[in-house]
Design an enzyme around this catalytic site. Structure first.
Site, PDB file in Angstrom:
ATOM      1  N   GLU A  56       0.822  -1.211   0.000  1.00  6.96           N
ATOM      2  CA  GLU A  56       0.000   0.000   0.000  1.00  6.96           C
ATOM      3  C   GLU A  56       0.855   1.260   0.000  1.00  6.96           C
ATOM      4  O   GLU A  56       0.521   2.245  -0.641  1.00  6.96           O
ATOM      5  CB  GLU A  56      -0.954   0.013   1.201  1.00  6.96           C
TER       6      GLU A  56
ATOM      7  N   TYR B 188      -5.875   6.599   4.465  1.00  8.11           N
ATOM      8  CA  TYR B 188      -5.939   5.558   3.451  1.00  8.11           C
ATOM      9  C   TYR B 188      -5.185   4.294   3.888  1.00  8.11           C
ATOM     10  O   TYR B 188      -5.727   3.190   3.865  1.00  8.11           O
ATOM     11  CB  TYR B 188      -5.380   6.055   2.098  1.00  8.11           C
TER      12      TYR B 188
ATOM     13  N   ASP C 119      -8.618   5.768  -1.995  1.00  6.05           N
ATOM     14  CA  ASP C 119      -7.479   6.261  -2.780  1.00  6.05           C
ATOM     15  C   ASP C 119      -8.021   7.010  -3.997  1.00  6.05           C
ATOM     16  O   ASP C 119      -9.229   7.240  -4.119  1.00  6.05           O
ATOM     17  CB  ASP C 119      -6.562   5.095  -3.181  1.00  6.05           C
TER      18      ASP C 119
END
Ligand code: SF4
Length: 332
Positions: A32, A113, A131
Protein backbone atom coordinates in the site's frame (compact mmCIF):
# COMPACT_ATOMS: atom_id res chain seq x y z
CA UNK A 1 -23.81 5.01 -3.58
CA UNK A 2 -25.10 1.58 -4.65
CA UNK A 3 -22.47 -0.98 -5.59
CA UNK A 4 -24.50 -4.14 -6.00
CA UNK A 5 -22.69 -6.58 -8.28
CA UNK A 6 -19.27 -5.17 -7.45
CA UNK A 7 -18.01 -8.13 -5.39
CA UNK A 8 -19.13 -10.69 -7.96
CA UNK A 9 -17.39 -8.67 -10.67
CA UNK A 10 -14.21 -8.51 -8.56
CA UNK A 11 -14.22 -12.26 -7.96
CA UNK A 12 -14.19 -12.76 -11.73
CA UNK A 13 -11.91 -9.95 -12.80
CA UNK A 14 -9.33 -9.27 -10.11
CA UNK A 15 -5.73 -9.12 -11.24
CA UNK A 16 -3.36 -11.65 -9.73
CA UNK A 17 -0.90 -9.34 -7.93
CA UNK A 18 1.88 -10.52 -5.62
CA UNK A 19 0.53 -8.68 -2.56
CA UNK A 20 -2.89 -10.24 -2.98
CA UNK A 21 -1.63 -13.76 -2.38
CA UNK A 22 -2.03 -13.57 1.37
CA UNK A 23 -3.21 -11.13 4.02
CA UNK A 24 -0.08 -10.76 6.06
CA UNK A 25 -0.26 -7.18 7.43
CA UNK A 26 3.39 -6.49 6.70
CA UNK A 27 2.99 -7.42 3.03
CA UNK A 28 -0.24 -5.47 2.73
CA UNK A 29 1.40 -2.45 4.32
CA UNK A 30 4.51 -2.52 2.09
CA UNK A 31 2.38 -2.78 -1.04
CA UNK A 32 0.00 0.00 0.00
CA UNK A 33 2.84 2.41 0.71
CA UNK A 34 4.58 1.59 -2.57
CA UNK A 35 1.38 1.93 -4.56
CA UNK A 36 0.87 5.52 -3.44
CA UNK A 37 1.83 7.67 -6.44
CA UNK A 38 3.19 4.68 -8.40
CA UNK A 39 1.66 2.39 -11.04
CA UNK A 40 1.06 -1.28 -10.25
CA UNK A 41 3.39 -2.56 -12.99
CA UNK A 42 6.23 -0.36 -11.72
CA UNK A 43 5.67 -1.45 -8.11
CA UNK A 44 5.85 -5.23 -8.66
CA UNK A 45 9.67 -5.55 -9.03
CA UNK A 46 10.24 -3.11 -6.14
CA UNK A 47 7.84 -5.04 -3.95
CA UNK A 48 9.47 -8.37 -4.68
CA UNK A 49 12.97 -7.01 -4.11
CA UNK A 50 11.93 -5.32 -0.87
CA UNK A 51 10.25 -8.44 0.53
CA UNK A 52 13.22 -10.61 -0.43
CA UNK A 53 15.64 -8.26 1.37
CA UNK A 54 13.40 -7.38 4.33
CA UNK A 55 10.88 -10.18 4.81
CA UNK A 56 9.29 -8.96 8.05
CA UNK A 57 8.85 -6.07 10.47
CA UNK A 58 11.99 -6.96 12.45
CA UNK A 59 14.16 -6.94 9.34
CA UNK A 60 12.76 -3.56 8.32
CA UNK A 61 13.31 -2.09 11.78
CA UNK A 62 16.95 -3.19 11.72
CA UNK A 63 17.75 -2.16 8.12
CA UNK A 64 20.43 0.53 7.65
CA UNK A 65 19.16 3.72 6.03
CA UNK A 66 21.34 3.34 2.95
CA UNK A 67 19.86 -0.11 2.24
CA UNK A 68 16.34 1.28 2.60
CA UNK A 69 17.01 4.18 0.26
CA UNK A 70 18.61 1.86 -2.29
CA UNK A 71 15.60 -0.48 -2.18
CA UNK A 72 13.36 2.55 -2.70
CA UNK A 73 15.54 4.20 -5.34
CA UNK A 74 13.39 5.45 -8.23
CA UNK A 75 10.07 5.20 -6.37
CA UNK A 76 10.43 8.77 -5.06
CA UNK A 77 8.87 10.27 -1.94
CA UNK A 78 11.65 8.81 0.16
CA UNK A 79 10.11 9.94 3.44
CA UNK A 80 7.72 7.01 2.95
CA UNK A 81 10.42 4.43 3.55
CA UNK A 82 11.94 6.37 6.45
CA UNK A 83 8.51 6.45 8.07
CA UNK A 84 8.15 2.73 7.48
CA UNK A 85 11.28 2.09 9.48
CA UNK A 86 9.96 4.29 12.30
CA UNK A 87 6.62 2.51 12.20
CA UNK A 88 8.36 -0.89 12.21
CA UNK A 89 10.05 0.09 15.48
CA UNK A 90 6.72 1.28 16.90
CA UNK A 91 5.11 -2.03 15.93
CA UNK A 92 7.91 -4.00 17.59
CA UNK A 93 7.71 -1.97 20.78
CA UNK A 94 3.97 -2.53 21.10
CA UNK A 95 4.38 -6.25 20.44
CA UNK A 96 2.68 -6.48 17.04
CA UNK A 97 0.50 -4.75 14.47
CA UNK A 98 -2.51 -2.82 15.74
CA UNK A 99 -5.72 -4.12 14.16
CA UNK A 100 -8.01 -1.11 13.91
CA UNK A 101 -7.73 1.87 11.59
CA UNK A 102 -7.75 4.27 14.56
CA UNK A 103 -4.79 2.50 16.19
CA UNK A 104 -2.92 2.06 12.92
CA UNK A 105 -3.17 5.81 12.36
CA UNK A 106 -0.94 6.32 15.38
CA UNK A 107 1.98 4.75 13.47
CA UNK A 108 4.45 6.89 11.52
CA UNK A 109 3.37 7.41 7.91
CA UNK A 110 -0.12 5.94 8.35
CA UNK A 111 -2.80 8.29 7.03
CA UNK A 112 -6.49 7.54 6.62
CA UNK A 113 -5.94 5.56 3.45
CA UNK A 114 -3.12 3.27 4.62
CA UNK A 115 -4.77 2.69 8.00
CA UNK A 116 -8.07 1.79 6.30
CA UNK A 117 -6.41 -0.46 3.75
CA UNK A 118 -4.35 -2.42 6.30
CA UNK A 119 -7.21 -2.65 8.82
CA UNK A 120 -9.69 -3.90 6.23
CA UNK A 121 -7.45 -6.15 4.12
CA UNK A 122 -5.25 -7.69 6.81
CA UNK A 123 -7.67 -7.65 9.76
CA UNK A 124 -11.13 -7.63 8.09
CA UNK A 125 -12.12 -4.45 9.96
CA UNK A 126 -14.97 -2.37 8.55
CA UNK A 127 -13.00 0.70 7.49
CA UNK A 128 -13.02 2.63 4.21
CA UNK A 129 -9.84 2.86 2.11
CA UNK A 130 -10.21 5.84 -0.18
CA UNK A 131 -7.48 6.26 -2.78
CA UNK A 132 -7.56 8.18 -6.06
CA UNK A 133 -9.30 5.32 -7.85
CA UNK A 134 -12.10 5.14 -5.30
CA UNK A 135 -12.52 8.91 -5.33
CA UNK A 136 -12.94 8.86 -9.09
CA UNK A 137 -15.54 6.06 -9.06
CA UNK A 138 -17.46 7.79 -6.29
CA UNK A 139 -17.27 11.26 -7.89
CA UNK A 140 -18.68 9.82 -11.11
CA UNK A 141 -21.39 7.71 -9.53
CA UNK A 142 -22.58 10.58 -7.36
CA UNK A 143 -21.72 13.35 -9.87
CA UNK A 144 -19.79 15.26 -7.24
CA UNK A 145 -19.43 18.88 -8.31
CA UNK A 146 -16.51 19.79 -6.01
CA UNK A 147 -12.81 18.99 -6.16
CA UNK A 148 -12.09 15.57 -4.66
CA UNK A 149 -8.86 17.00 -3.25
CA UNK A 150 -10.76 18.89 -0.55
CA UNK A 151 -10.48 17.04 2.80
CA UNK A 152 -14.20 17.52 3.51
CA UNK A 153 -15.07 15.90 0.16
CA UNK A 154 -12.75 12.97 0.84
CA UNK A 155 -14.38 12.48 4.24
CA UNK A 156 -17.80 12.43 2.57
CA UNK A 157 -16.52 9.82 0.13
CA UNK A 158 -15.19 7.70 3.02
CA UNK A 159 -18.60 7.85 4.75
CA UNK A 160 -20.41 6.85 1.55
CA UNK A 161 -18.00 3.97 0.90
CA UNK A 162 -18.56 2.66 4.41
CA UNK A 163 -22.34 3.03 4.10
CA UNK A 164 -22.29 1.15 0.80
CA UNK A 165 -20.21 -1.74 2.21
CA UNK A 166 -22.60 -4.68 2.62
CA UNK A 167 -22.81 -5.91 6.23
CA UNK A 168 -21.89 -9.44 5.22
CA UNK A 169 -19.06 -8.44 2.87
CA UNK A 170 -15.40 -8.97 3.58
CA UNK A 171 -14.30 -5.34 4.09
CA UNK A 172 -10.86 -5.93 2.55
CA UNK A 173 -12.32 -7.50 -0.56
CA UNK A 174 -14.88 -4.74 -0.86
CA UNK A 175 -12.26 -1.99 -0.66
CA UNK A 176 -10.00 -3.78 -3.12
CA UNK A 177 -12.93 -4.30 -5.49
CA UNK A 178 -13.67 -0.56 -5.55
CA UNK A 179 -10.01 0.28 -6.11
CA UNK A 180 -9.77 -2.34 -8.85
CA UNK A 181 -12.84 -0.95 -10.56
CA UNK A 182 -11.23 2.50 -10.64
CA UNK A 183 -7.88 1.12 -11.79
CA UNK A 184 -9.13 -1.09 -14.61
CA UNK A 185 -12.63 0.04 -15.69
CA UNK A 186 -13.45 3.50 -14.36
CA UNK A 187 -10.14 4.85 -15.63
CA UNK A 188 -9.29 8.56 -15.78
CA UNK A 189 -9.60 8.60 -19.59
CA UNK A 190 -12.07 6.57 -21.65
CA UNK A 191 -13.77 4.68 -18.81
CA UNK A 192 -15.18 1.35 -19.99
CA UNK A 193 -18.71 1.98 -18.76
CA UNK A 194 -20.28 -0.79 -20.81
CA UNK A 195 -18.23 -3.34 -18.83
CA UNK A 196 -18.90 -1.69 -15.48
CA UNK A 197 -20.81 -3.72 -12.87
CA UNK A 198 -22.28 -0.61 -11.21
CA UNK A 199 -23.31 1.37 -14.27
CA UNK A 200 -27.02 0.98 -13.45
CA UNK A 201 -26.38 3.13 -10.37
CA UNK A 202 -23.96 5.61 -11.90
CA UNK A 203 -25.10 9.22 -12.30
CA UNK A 204 -22.33 10.20 -14.70
CA UNK A 205 -23.01 7.22 -16.97
CA UNK A 206 -26.74 7.99 -17.04
CA UNK A 207 -25.97 11.59 -18.00
CA UNK A 208 -23.28 10.54 -20.51
CA UNK A 209 -20.80 12.69 -18.59
CA UNK A 210 -18.35 10.13 -17.20
CA UNK A 211 -15.23 12.01 -18.26
CA UNK A 212 -16.51 15.26 -16.77
CA UNK A 213 -15.87 13.85 -13.27
CA UNK A 214 -14.00 14.28 -11.02
CA UNK A 215 -14.19 18.00 -11.79
CA UNK A 216 -10.89 19.35 -13.05
CA UNK A 217 -8.99 21.74 -10.87
CA UNK A 218 -6.62 24.41 -12.13
CA UNK A 219 -3.05 23.35 -11.32
CA UNK A 220 -0.86 26.11 -9.92
CA UNK A 221 2.25 26.66 -12.04
CA UNK A 222 5.32 24.94 -10.55
CA UNK A 223 8.45 27.05 -10.16
CA UNK A 224 11.36 25.98 -12.32
CA UNK A 225 14.86 25.93 -10.78
CA UNK A 226 17.63 25.98 -13.36
CA UNK A 227 21.12 24.94 -12.32
CA UNK A 228 24.30 23.24 -13.44
CA UNK A 229 25.34 19.77 -12.21
CA UNK A 230 29.09 19.09 -12.21
CA UNK A 231 30.35 15.66 -13.28
CA UNK A 232 33.87 15.51 -11.90
CA UNK A 233 36.14 12.48 -12.35
CA UNK A 234 39.63 12.13 -10.92
CA UNK A 235 41.80 9.02 -10.88
CA UNK A 236 38.92 6.84 -12.04
CA UNK A 237 36.50 8.03 -9.35
CA UNK A 238 33.55 10.42 -9.42
CA UNK A 239 32.81 13.16 -6.90
CA UNK A 240 29.47 12.68 -5.14
CA UNK A 241 27.87 14.04 -1.99
CA UNK A 242 25.09 13.04 0.37
CA UNK A 243 22.13 15.38 0.81
CA UNK A 244 21.26 16.54 4.34
CA UNK A 245 19.25 14.30 6.67
CA UNK A 246 16.18 16.49 6.40
CA UNK A 247 14.33 18.19 3.55
CA UNK A 248 13.92 17.26 -0.10
CA UNK A 249 15.53 13.90 -1.03
CA UNK A 250 17.03 13.65 2.45
CA UNK A 251 19.99 11.28 2.67
CA UNK A 252 20.08 10.56 -1.09
CA UNK A 253 23.33 10.95 -3.03
CA UNK A 254 23.89 13.36 -5.89
CA UNK A 255 26.52 15.06 -8.03
CA UNK A 256 27.63 18.50 -6.88
CA UNK A 257 25.66 21.58 -7.92
CA UNK A 258 25.46 25.14 -6.57
CA UNK A 259 29.16 24.96 -5.63
CA UNK A 260 32.28 27.07 -6.07
CA UNK A 261 35.71 25.62 -6.67
CA UNK A 262 34.90 23.98 -10.00
CA UNK A 263 35.56 24.81 -13.63
CA UNK A 264 33.51 23.56 -16.56
CA UNK A 265 35.34 21.57 -19.19
CA UNK A 266 34.46 21.79 -22.87
CA UNK A 267 31.66 19.25 -23.47
CA UNK A 268 28.16 18.81 -24.80
CA UNK A 269 25.89 19.57 -21.78
CA UNK A 270 23.33 16.89 -20.83
CA UNK A 271 19.95 18.45 -20.08
CA UNK A 272 17.67 16.75 -17.54
CA UNK A 273 14.27 17.97 -16.44
CA UNK A 274 12.90 16.45 -13.24
CA UNK A 275 9.36 17.21 -12.14
CA UNK A 276 8.52 17.13 -8.43
CA UNK A 277 5.00 17.75 -7.16
CA UNK A 278 5.87 21.28 -6.08
CA UNK A 279 8.70 22.32 -8.40
CA UNK A 280 10.75 21.44 -11.44
CA UNK A 281 14.51 21.03 -11.68
CA UNK A 282 15.91 21.98 -15.07
CA UNK A 283 19.48 20.73 -14.94
CA UNK A 284 22.42 21.17 -17.24
CA UNK A 285 25.05 18.48 -16.60
CA UNK A 286 28.61 19.31 -17.59
CA UNK A 287 32.02 17.73 -17.16
CA UNK A 288 34.12 19.76 -14.76
CA UNK A 289 37.34 19.82 -12.75
CA UNK A 290 38.15 21.08 -9.29
CA UNK A 291 39.85 24.41 -8.83
CA UNK A 292 39.37 24.61 -5.07
CA UNK A 293 37.76 22.81 -2.14
CA UNK A 294 34.46 21.07 -2.90
CA UNK A 295 32.58 18.96 -0.38
CA UNK A 296 31.99 15.31 -1.28
CA UNK A 297 33.51 11.85 -1.49
CA UNK A 298 35.16 10.02 -4.37
CA UNK A 299 33.27 6.95 -5.50
CA UNK A 300 34.64 4.28 -7.76
CA UNK A 301 32.47 2.51 -10.32
CA UNK A 302 30.97 -0.12 -7.99
CA UNK A 303 30.32 2.37 -5.20
CA UNK A 304 28.71 4.85 -7.57
CA UNK A 305 26.38 2.16 -8.89
CA UNK A 306 25.45 1.10 -5.34
CA UNK A 307 24.66 4.52 -3.89
CA UNK A 308 20.98 5.45 -3.49
CA UNK A 309 20.33 8.28 -5.95
CA UNK A 310 17.15 10.06 -6.87
CA UNK A 311 15.98 9.58 -10.46
CA UNK A 312 16.79 13.25 -11.12
CA UNK A 313 20.47 12.27 -10.96
CA UNK A 314 20.14 8.84 -12.57
CA UNK A 315 20.87 10.03 -16.10
CA UNK A 316 24.13 11.62 -14.93
CA UNK A 317 25.13 8.47 -13.07
CA UNK A 318 24.59 6.47 -16.28
CA UNK A 319 26.69 8.96 -18.26
CA UNK A 320 29.63 8.35 -15.92
CA UNK A 321 29.13 4.60 -15.55
CA UNK A 322 29.13 4.25 -19.34
CA UNK A 323 32.00 6.66 -19.93
CA UNK A 324 34.68 4.03 -19.36
CA UNK A 325 36.54 6.49 -17.11
CA UNK A 326 35.66 4.95 -13.77
CA UNK A 327 37.65 2.15 -12.19
CA UNK A 328 37.02 -0.18 -9.28
CA UNK A 329 39.31 1.07 -6.59
CA UNK A 330 37.36 2.03 -3.44
CA UNK A 331 35.92 5.31 -2.17
CA UNK A 332 37.30 7.87 0.24
S1 SF4 B 1 -20.46 3.47 -15.25
FE1 SF4 B 1 -18.62 4.36 -16.08
S2 SF4 B 1 -18.33 6.28 -14.97
FE2 SF4 B 1 -19.80 5.06 -13.83
S3 SF4 B 1 -18.57 3.98 -12.31
FE3 SF4 B 1 -18.77 2.63 -14.06
S4 SF4 B 1 -16.98 3.03 -15.37
FE4 SF4 B 1 -17.18 4.69 -13.89
Amino acid sequence: MVTEGLLAWYAENRRDLPWRRNRDPYRVWVSEIMLQQTRVEAVIPYYERFLAALPDVSALAAAPEEQLLKLWEGLGYYSRVRNMKKAANQILSRGGFPRTAAELKQLAGFGDYTAGAVASIAFAQRAPAVDGNVLRVWARMARVGESVKAPSVRRRCARDVLDAMPQDADPGLYNQALMELGATVCTPRSPRCLLCPVRAHCGAFAADEAEDYPVAEAQPARPVEEFTVYLIVEKGRALVRRRPDTGLLAGMWEFPHHVDGVRELPCEPVEVRHVFTHKIWQMRGVRAELTGPCEGVWADKARLAALPMNSAMEKYRQVLLESGELTDGGAD
